[in-house]
Design an enzyme around this catalytic site. Structure first.
Site, short mmCIF file in Angstrom:
data_model
loop_
_atom_site.label_atom_id
_atom_site.label_comp_id
_atom_site.label_asym_id
_atom_site.label_seq_id
_atom_site.Cartn_x
_atom_site.Cartn_y
_atom_site.Cartn_z
N TYR A 590 0.85 -1.19 0.00
CA TYR A 590 0.00 0.00 0.00
C TYR A 590 0.89 1.25 0.00
CZ TYR A 590 -3.69 -3.39 0.85
OH TYR A 590 -4.54 -4.45 0.74
N ARG A 732 -7.76 -15.91 9.85
CA ARG A 732 -8.72 -16.93 9.44
C ARG A 732 -9.31 -17.74 10.61
NH1 ARG A 732 -5.07 -16.34 5.37
NH2 ARG A 732 -5.89 -16.13 3.25
#
Length: 782
Positions: A590, A732
């Site tokens: 980013y 997750r």
């Protein structure tokens, strides 16, 4: 079959023995360069499990070996004037010469032909001379066969950083002993263990640069041994160190361990043999095929188990080619597991200085769990009393008082304090992009998503990367913090978390940079929007996916000023919303990450070039945000500690990046990796990014968050207990189970978990926390 084994070490002898036992009609020849019943080396070490494999393969030789073994359960760690002992480890040691003599005698007993004092220069000539159906290249670490067929085997040889010397001593150690000595030149360590009555192996190891600085490179063999005797005198009790390599001169007895991996293990040669033109395979076995560092004692184990597996494959698969392929397929996987553990262990001993600031208790725990084959709960099976004592030590250091007669909290359940914020435990719900906002405003989805994970027991719940302006978004579904409506929506969530759980909640601020203006993940991850794309800005005008992604413009100074101010405004809103923690996103390619990585920063101004220059703008943004973020609240930085691309950020760079942010006022570094370049080639595995957190924490001296394939309490406990990181972030697992922390604690039998009171409001209070945990684990709350 007619089989020739080149090399009379453990692999060649044992394979010859097993094939003769399998079918007495097999004609087996083992060719060895040394004299009969002669070998070099001191003791070798096996685990109890390895001996079970030998007992199943050949009970007769196994019984003889067991009778000659020295057995012990304890490990002693001598460090900084302390001795710490852990039990239950189940080692057995035997002299290498004695073990080979046993195998030689057993081979002769069953009819294997042993040919000594013969050096094989040409494996093909030997195959023809013996009319062989199969040639085993068990010719050791410096295998001539492996070198001859390098194009087939494609060996990868990594020479490690330490020098070591393999010595013996008449000092008998009653435990497997590790001793560490710090000198003006660096650390030396000894690995010592008894292998027969009156004799012990004594391996001395140190970094190559330390070895040279100490002058060992120019010492004679006798001078070098005397140097080691002086270093380790407190543990030798006046006993001498002995070399059995007197044929080597000077410092040649000190070697650097070569880690060997081969891409394939079988070479087929078409030869004119006495039975006509035939294809004869030559098969790598033992150290010729692979090596594993002596610090986990697996070289001989691997050689013997290679022999067992190949004998089994040839018995179960009559077709020779299929049998050899099966051998390679099965053993290459098993060897890789051991080599991965050995790599972890090797790197630990290469990095003793990294852990020099650990207290002896934590240093010992780190040493015991260094290979990751021994986990936290596995230590409990081996030595429950020792581990419980250590858990109490960890709890005490966190400020937790363990009540008399009660089990200490697991390391992952100890509190952690940063500035004025105390987390109830060390588990973090990692920020995960949900792509479910409208105009950057979080709604009921986020209230449930974040609120349920907070009530599920995590100490800190992190919001996904929240964008500081509309053009900072990854997708139209990303959250923002550029207006008051977004701030109010987040305050609703923050208030719920604070009112209904013990968790703290954090915001991660970021700017997508060149990875922005893309579709929602399920509509095509990283693909540009089909319409209404907004312009992108990055460190340099380089697209994320060549020919697919939008080309960003290189940020001007005016762009940088505006974006910095956007971060500051967003941080003010986060503080007003009541967030407890703020993280600056400088990872994953980013915007701020694009300044840091040389793969994405090709600027020629003061913001490009050296790492110092590339960090200039991210540090500017950090300082500006830190200045408006409340002094009592912590601020972390997420970095990509490894780009996984040649020429990109490396773990060495990550340490320097962390030091720079620490100097700027960061409280913690969140150590992720990758996602900077599409050319990345990460090496995945459980806890695969934790080594980055370890290095940053223990070399840069700043607390860290470990992320990446952490999915069991055992993982988190081991990471925290060993000092590899201070917090563990799970992504997750929290998507699969909002109450991961509570459920995992119950699964491993820990009772005293902080439960949200609402789970029991208006219902019978369960009598004990254990009853609560057990009931919840069964989904049986009454």
């Amino acid at each position: 079959m007619k089989i020739v084994c080149l090399g009379g070490g453990p692999a060649g002898l044992y394979f010859g023995l097993l094939m003769k036992l399998q079918n007495p009609a097999n004609e087996i020849t083992v060719i060895e360069r040394n004299r009969p019943y002669d070998t070099f080396g001191w003791g070798v070490v096996f685990s109890d499990a390895t001996m079970q494999n030998l007992a199943e393969a050949d009970p007769v030789s196994a019984e003889t070996i067991v009778d000659a073994f020295s057995h012990w359960d304890d490990i002693d760690i001598h460090y900084k004037g302390r001795t710490l002992r852990s039990g239950g480890h189940g080692f057995i040691g035997i002299g290498r010469k004695h073990m080979l003599n046993i195998l030689q005698a057993r081979c002769e007993e069953v009819g294997v032909e042993l040919v000594f004092e013969t050096t094989v220069e040409d494996d093909q000539k030997i195959a023809i001379d013996y009319d062989a159906d199969l040639v085993i290249a068990s010719d050791g670490l410096n295998s001539l066969v492996r070198k001859r067929y390098a194009d087939t085997f494609k060996p990868d040889i990594d020479t490690r950083r330490c020098r070591f010397v393999w010595l013996g001593t008449t000092k008998v150690f009653d435990a497997f002993t590790f001793a560490f000595v710090e000198t003006e030149h660096g650390w030396f360590q000894a690995h010592a263990y008894r292998f027969e009555d009156g004799m012990s192996t004594f391996i001395v190891e140190t970094l190559d640069e330390t070895w040279r600085a100490a002058g060992l490179e120019t010492m004679s063999q006798q001078e070098g041994i005397a140097y080691c005797e002086k270093l380790f005198a407190p543990w030798l009790d006046g006993h001498k160190l002995i070399s059995n390599a007197t044929h080597l001169r000077g410092s040649a007895i000190w070697i650097r361990f070569p880690r060997v991996i081969c891409n394939s293990w079988v070479q087929w040669n078409e030869l004119d043999t006495p039975r006509g033109k035939r294809k004869v395979p030559v098969v790598l076995m033992g150290d010729a095929a692979h090596t594993a560092h002596f610090s986990i004692g697996s070289g001989t184990k691997l050689a013997l188990e290679d022999a067992i597996e190949l004998a089994r494959c040839l018995k179960d698969t009559p077709n020779l080619q299929a049998g050899l392929q099966h051998y390679e397929d099965v053993r290459s996987v098993e060897v890789l597991k051991i080599q991965n553990a050995a790599r972890n262990s090797t790197e630990w001993f290469e990095s003793v200085a990294r852990y020099a600031n650990l207290e002896p208790e934590q240093f010992a725990y780190s040493l015991l769990t260094r290979s990751q084959r021994i986990s936290h709960e596995n230590l409990r099976l081996r030595d429950a009393a020792w581990l419980e004592g250590y858990e109490k030590w960890v709890a005490d250091r966190s400020g937790t008082t363990t009540q008399s007669g009660k089990r200490p909290p697991m390391p992952m359940l100890t509190p952690f304090k940063a500035r004025g914020v105390t987390l109830a435990n060390r588990i973090v719900m990692s920020p995960m992009a949900m792509y479910s906002c409208v105009d950057g405003v979080p709604g009921d989805f986020h209230l449930v998503h974040l609120g349920s994970r907070a009530m599920g027991g995590a100490g800190l719940v992190m919001v996904e990367m929240t964008c500081v302006s509309p053009d900072a978004r990854i997708t139209p579904g990303c959250p923002g913090m550029w207006n008051d409506a977004q701030g109010a929506a987040f305050k609703r969530i923050v208030d719920f978390v604070h009112g209904n759980s013990n968790a703290r909640i954090g915001m991660q601020l970021g700017h997508a940079g060149r990875k922005g203006s893309t579709r929602l993940a399920w509509d095509g991850i990283d693909q540009p929007l089909p319409a209404d794309n907004w312009p992108l800005v990055a460190a340099s005008a380089l697209p994320y996916i060549e020919g697919v992604s939008q080309v960003p413009r290189a940020a001007t100074r005016a762009d940088m000023d505006r974006i910095r101010d956007d971060f500051v405004a967003a941080a003010r809103r986060a503080a007003a919303a009541g967030f407890d923690w703020l993280e600056l996103h400088c990872a994953h390619g980013y915007l701020l990450s694009s300044f840091i990585s040389p793969l994405t920063n090709q600027r020629a101004d003061e913001y490009g070039g050296s790492l110092e220059n590339r960090l200039r703008y991210p540090l500017e943004v950090f300082r500006a945000v830190r200045a408006v973020w409340p002094e009592s609240l912590p601020m972390s930085v997420r970095i990509s500690a490894h780009d996984w691309v040649e020429g990109g950020i490396t773990p060495d760079d990550a340490v320097e990046i962390a030091r720079a942010f620490k100097a700027a006022g960061a409280d913690m570094i969140d150590c992720s990796s990758g996602q900077v370049s599409r050319d990345e080639k990460p090496v995945y595995g459980r806890m695969f990014q934790t080594p980055f957190a370890d290095r940053v924490r223990n070399e840069a001296g700043i607390p860290t968050i470990a992320v990446g394939a952490i999915f069991e309490a055992d993982h988190a406990n081991g990471i925290i207990a060993s000092g590899r990181a201070d917090l563990c972030a799970l992504a997750r697992p929290h998507l699969a189970d909002a109450s991961w922390t509570l459920r995992e604690s119950a699964r491993v039998g820990y009772a005293d978990v902080a439960w949200p009171k609402q789970y029991f409001a208006g219902k019978r209070q369960l009598e004990t926390n254990f009853e609560r945990a057990a009931a919840y684990a069964r989904l049986d709350i009454k």
